[in-house]
Design a protein around this motif. Structure first.
Motif, short mmCIF file in Angstrom:
data_model
loop_
_atom_site.label_atom_id
_atom_site.label_comp_id
_atom_site.label_asym_id
_atom_site.label_seq_id
_atom_site.Cartn_x
_atom_site.Cartn_y
_atom_site.Cartn_z
N GLN A 125 2.23 1.70 -3.53
CA GLN A 125 1.21 2.20 -4.45
C GLN A 125 1.21 3.72 -4.49
N THR A 155 -6.53 2.89 -6.77
CA THR A 155 -5.69 3.86 -6.07
C THR A 155 -4.77 4.63 -7.01
N GLU A 158 0.83 -1.21 0.00
CA GLU A 158 0.00 0.00 0.00
C GLU A 158 0.86 1.25 0.00
#
Length: 376
Positions: A191, A217, A188
């Motif tokens: 990203q 995202t 995450e």
């Protein structure tokens, strides 16, 4: 020339063609019988972050490999920056590539890994040194040039792989499941970091993943793929909020799926009868005719509870089967609309709901939040 300026050279507003790569009628078969990519047409825009999203076997990686030159289309044409590339080998396509495995040379230092694509392009030594330093700064690894890959964490190795793909200022950067080997928290974080790098540099990214969260995202546009075709190409918001068919709806995010038949149609809306005679008013997406089978899709976070459901067109009694506390929200499994697996998500903006299994409640949802799609 500064590396950042060099990377932006293909996305300047002075470039007349907003499309940097065109795929027309692309098909691919490996055995001469079954097609893994079926007649794909796709325009990749300059400076965009485009994600190819789909399950295993949907054809997304095969398209990436054909763009890169590692696979040849069985039929169709690929044009990059106005030039057909069918007969160009990978190293002459001006494309940077990042793989899930990183593909770093273990016997080389970080700086030597980054210098390699510049050396094979016969760049002067001074330029190589400058570009390597600038690329490491871009990925926030300044001072790491003397280390070897085995001295770096997974996230640092991934950043080195990205820096190596950027260091020669390619027209396109292709990324094939690059975060798949990282743990959830690091994935995450990466990203967001990759998205920030893209926004800073403006270079065109084409990203392959099966992870919906990554696609939503990071992307400017998402191409959702299934069985070798593009089911929908749109912004992340429209992919999530306005899916065009049952596959896209059910692949992206969680949905309540209510099979039924269309009872009536009035313009863009319809009434659907689902199990046990329950009737739901919904948006009619696609060619919905009276009597046709359909699947009503409804996202759990769009279902309202109790007094919040008072003004909903669709309003029903429901029995609570299960509650799962998930920190920022509670997930309720209900029996309603002829389904025992109907899901409702309640955000904890006012605390967790004080309910117990067996309780009877009222739920509701707006017509605009229900989509009557193909049977799926």
């Amino acid at each position: 020339m500064d590396l950042r300026q060099d990377l932006r050279r293909n996305t300047e507003t002075t470039v007349t063609d907003p499309v940097i790569a065109r795929l027309r009628g692309i098909e691919k078969t490996f055995d001469g019988e079954s097609l893994v990519v079926k007649g794909v047409d796709l325009d990749i825009l300059r400076g965009e972050f485009l994600t190819l999203l789909g399950p295993s076997g949907s054809g997304k990686t095969t398209i990436l490999m054909m763009l890169a030159g590692f696979e040849t289309p069985t039929s169709g044409e690929i044009v990059i920056d106005g030039r057909p590339v069918a007969h160009l080998p990978p190293h002459k396509r001006d494309i940077g590539i990042v793989f899930q495995s990183y593909a770093l040379f273990p016997h080389m230092t970080v700086a030597e890994n980054l210098a390699f694509p510049l050396r094979v392009r016969h760049r002067p030594q001074g330029e190589i040194r400058d570009r390597v330093e600038r690329a490491l700064t871009i990925v926030r690894l300044g001072g790491f040039g003397g280390r070897r890959p085995n001295q770096l964490s997974g996230g640092q190795q991934q950043r080195v792989a990205l820096a190596r793909a950027l260091v020669f200022a390619p027209k396109l950067v292709l990324m094939d499941e690059p975060l798949g080997a990282l743990d959830k928290q690091l994935r995450e974080h990466m990203q967001i970091e990759i998205k920030h790098i893209h926004q800073t540099l403006g270079v065109t990214f084409v990203y392959v993943t099966h992870d919906q969260g990554e696609a939503l995202t990071m992307s400017d546009r998402v191409a959702v793929m299934s069985n070798g075709t593009i089911e929908q190409l749109d912004t992340p918001e429209h992919i999530y909020e306005a899916p065009l068919n049952a596959f896209v709806t059910h692949f992206i995010g969680e949905n309540n799926r209510l099979p039924g038949r269309i009872l009536s149609v009035d313009g863009r809306t319809c009434v659907v009868e689902v199990a046990d005679g329950w009737r739901i008013s919904a948006l009619c997406v696609g060619k919905g005719a009276v009597g046709a089978p359909t699947t009503v899709s409804l996202r759990p976070e769009r279902v309202r509870l109790g007094d919040d459901a008072a003004d909903c067109v669709n309003r029903f009694d429901a029995d609570v089967r299960e509650l799962i506390y998930l920190g920022d929200h509670t997930r309720l499994r209900l029996s309603t609309c002829g389904q025992d697996e109907f899901v409702l998500k309640v955000a904890h903006t006012r605390g967790a709901p004080h309910l117990r299994p067996g309780a009877r409640i009222v739920v509701g949802f707006a017509l605009e939040d229900c989509r009557a799609l193909d049977p799926g």
